[in-house]
Design a protein around this motif. Structure first.
Motif, PDB file in Angstrom:
ATOM      1  N   LEU A 205      -6.962  -3.400   2.515  1.00 15.13           N
ATOM      2  CA  LEU A 205      -7.684  -2.285   3.135  1.00 15.13           C
ATOM      3  C   LEU A 205      -8.768  -1.748   2.212  1.00 15.13           C
ATOM      4  CD1 LEU A 205      -4.794  -0.283   4.844  1.00 15.13           C
ATOM      5  CD2 LEU A 205      -6.506  -1.728   5.932  1.00 15.13           C
ATOM      6  N   TRP A 206      -8.558  -1.811   0.897  1.00  9.36           N
ATOM      7  CA  TRP A 206      -9.547  -1.318  -0.057  1.00  9.36           C
ATOM      8  C   TRP A 206     -10.832  -2.128   0.021  1.00  9.36           C
ATOM      9  CZ3 TRP A 206     -10.618  -5.251  -3.519  1.00  9.36           C
ATOM     10  CH2 TRP A 206      -9.666  -6.276  -3.594  1.00  9.36           C
TER      11      TRP A 206
ATOM     12  N   SER B  18     -12.808  -1.477   3.389  1.00 10.41           N
ATOM     13  CA  SER B  18     -13.148  -0.074   3.604  1.00 10.41           C
ATOM     14  C   SER B  18     -14.156   0.476   2.604  1.00 10.41           C
ATOM     15  CB  SER B  18     -11.876   0.782   3.545  1.00 10.41           C
ATOM     16  OG  SER B  18     -10.915   0.347   4.460  1.00 10.41           O
TER      17      SER B  18
ATOM     18  N   LEU C 135      -5.271   4.305   0.810  1.00 10.27           N
ATOM     19  CA  LEU C 135      -5.321   3.088   1.622  1.00 10.27           C
ATOM     20  C   LEU C 135      -4.178   2.146   1.258  1.00 10.27           C
ATOM     21  CD1 LEU C 135      -9.164   2.354   1.666  1.00 10.27           C
ATOM     22  CD2 LEU C 135      -7.748   2.996   3.621  1.00 10.27           C
TER      23      LEU C 135
END
Length: 500
Positions: A452-453, A456, A469
């Motif tokens: 997710l990092w 995002s 996250l």
């Protein structure tokens, strides 16, 4: 500055910052919101009906199945009936990256319903033909939900289709809720006022039209509903958020719910949970109490086994397909600077186990010795070290980082079982030494090649955002979410934002 400026602008101060919102778009959005939702619902019904009726009717006719028109109509009706029974045409329908698995369940349910109907009606139709004909229905169902989700997010960011919220609770709870809502933009709510319980004051500059008495004052507490309804009317709220607390007991919330529903207002209870996916929540009843069960994060079972198989097979397949890219990158590194092609670092993996992580070398050979002199120029908060213009990065290394090609050797780590295709960022040992108990939670799963990092914002994220996250991934992991992250990674790599 006052709560409302003369020009019709509302200013909200919260712990997350100050936001100035023009009230005119909100009024226009309120007037046009319900027609927009109705049109979206009508469009969703039309798309789902067409996705079932047209392919089934056409394929049944081409394969000379009996009564193709009737079968097509039954397929369309079954698909819409299953969707309606699962509230897929309401605000609560699955959206975004979590849409695929619920839609697949609906599709399988629809096949079962259609099979039962055909048996009861004595329609002799090939099951294989129906399954093949209904595959477009499955694909369009997922695509339609994701497109609607993106459309709603876009218009919310333009201050349209917002739901105006009145928060009821103690001052501390109101501050917390407002801070969380102001911190994110991926929701449909805008706070327009609060109704505080007791005599405490709040730092947030949202309108406070009235206060509720402390819980001990039974006579005044009986007028809660009348007071909150008046507040909601004054700030033109669509929904009332109630944050239960010491001075807002269950019995008092119950009476407030009666009054709000009788007064035509929507009510939502805030249980105080953060980043808990809906698939982990189950509601039950016990002695009249509503019990909310929070399922633990998945750590074993078939989904985890499927993830492990996907990691190994996916890494092996990618290594074979990308072998020409490996050769080109290795040649570019050797020809552009002195030093080895590969670079390894000790990183900390699952359960604090160290491992050797491989990357393509993007810095000069003496980069590690130069780190201490550059600490003062660190542009990242928290435990990580990042610089946009790091002087240790070579020209070829900058290009490799731009498209995340330097990360490709980590496929060997995935193949060896040290890492996963999707997971939190693998930290350095010196970073882990500075972790608190919350941050250590990130290391309860395997670190990932992507996560997710990366999809995002990568290095553009603050440390708190990165941790949030990663914790969301650890606590709410699902196989469908992994697939969604992998798909979004391709777009993030091409875009290149936050890669340096």
């Amino acid at each position: 500055m006052g709560l409302f400026e003369a020009a019709g602008t509302r200013v909200i101060d919260s712990p997350a910052g100050t936001a100035k919102v023009d009230r005119a778009p909100e009024r226009e959005a309120k007037e046009g919101r319900r027609p927009t939702e109705r049109r979206l619902r009508q469009l969703a019904l039309a798309v789902d009906a067409g996705a079932a009726v047209l392919p089934v009717g056409l394929l049944c006719a081409l394969t000379r199945q009996p009564q193709p028109l009737l079968i097509a109509v039954l397929a369309g009706a079954a698909w819409l009936a299953v969707g309606a029974s699962k509230n897929r045409y309401s605000r609560k329908e699955p959206a975004g990256d979590d849409a695929a698995l619920p839609v697949l369940r609906d599709w399988l349910t629809m096949l079962g319903v259609l099979a039962v109907v055909c048996v009861v009606a004595r329609l002799e139709v090939s099951l294989q033909v129906c399954v093949v004909a209904l595959l477009p229905c499955l694909a369009l169902g997922v695509a339609r939900r994701r497109l609607v989700h993106r459309y709603l997010l876009a218009i919310r960011r333009r201050a349209q289709a917002l739901r105006r919220v009145l928060i009821v609770g103690e001052a501390g709870a109101v501050d917390t809720v407002l801070a969380e809502l102001a911190h994110r933009t991926d929701h449909e709510y805008v706070v327009v006022g609060s109704c505080l319980v007791g005599e405490e004051t709040t730092d947030t500059a949202v309108p406070v039209p009235a206060r509720l008495a402390a819980d001990g004052n039974a006579a005044e507490a009986a007028r809660d509903g009348e007071t909150v309804l008046g507040c909601a009317a004054e700030v033109d709220a669509d929904v009332v958020f109630v944050a239960p607390g010491r001075q807002l007991s269950a019995a008092r919330v119950r009476r407030l719910a009666w009054a709000l529903h009788d007064g035509g207002r929507n009510l939502a209870i805030l249980p105080g949970l953060l980043d808990v996916s809906q698939h982990r929540v189950r509601l039950a009843k016990a002695a009249g109490l509503t019990v909310m069960h929070i399922d633990p994060a998945r750590r074993r079972g078939m989904p985890v086994l499927l993830k492990q198989i996907t990691d190994r097979l996916g890494a092996l397949l990618l290594l074979l397909l990308l072998s020409p890219v490996f050769a080109l990158v290795a040649a570019a590194i050797r020809l552009s600077s002195n030093g080895p092609v590969f670079y390894w670092q000790i990183r900390i993996g699952q359960d604090l186990m160290p491992f050797r992580m491989w990357k393509f070398r993007t810095m000069v050979v003496t980069a590690d010795r130069m780190r201490a002199a550059l600490e003062a120029a660190n542009e990242h908060d928290g435990a990580m070290f990042k610089m946009r213009r790091d002087p240790r990065v070579t020209p070829v290394g900058r290009l490799l980082r731009r498209f995340s090609l330097d990360e490709l050797p980590q496929l060997f780590n995935v193949l060896a079982g040290h890492m996963s295709l999707v997971g939190p960022r693998p930290p350095l040992p010196e970073e882990v030494e500075r972790y608190d108990g919350t941050e250590l939670r990130r290391l309860s799963v395997k670190p990932g090649l992507t996560g997710l990092w990366q999809v995002s914002g990568r290095s553009d994220l603050s440390w708190d955002e990165t941790v949030a996250l990663d914790l969301s991934y650890v606590d709410n992991w699902s196989y469908a979410r992994d697939i969604g992250v992998l798909v979004r990674t391709v777009r993030a790599v091409v875009d290149g934002r936050g890669a340096y």
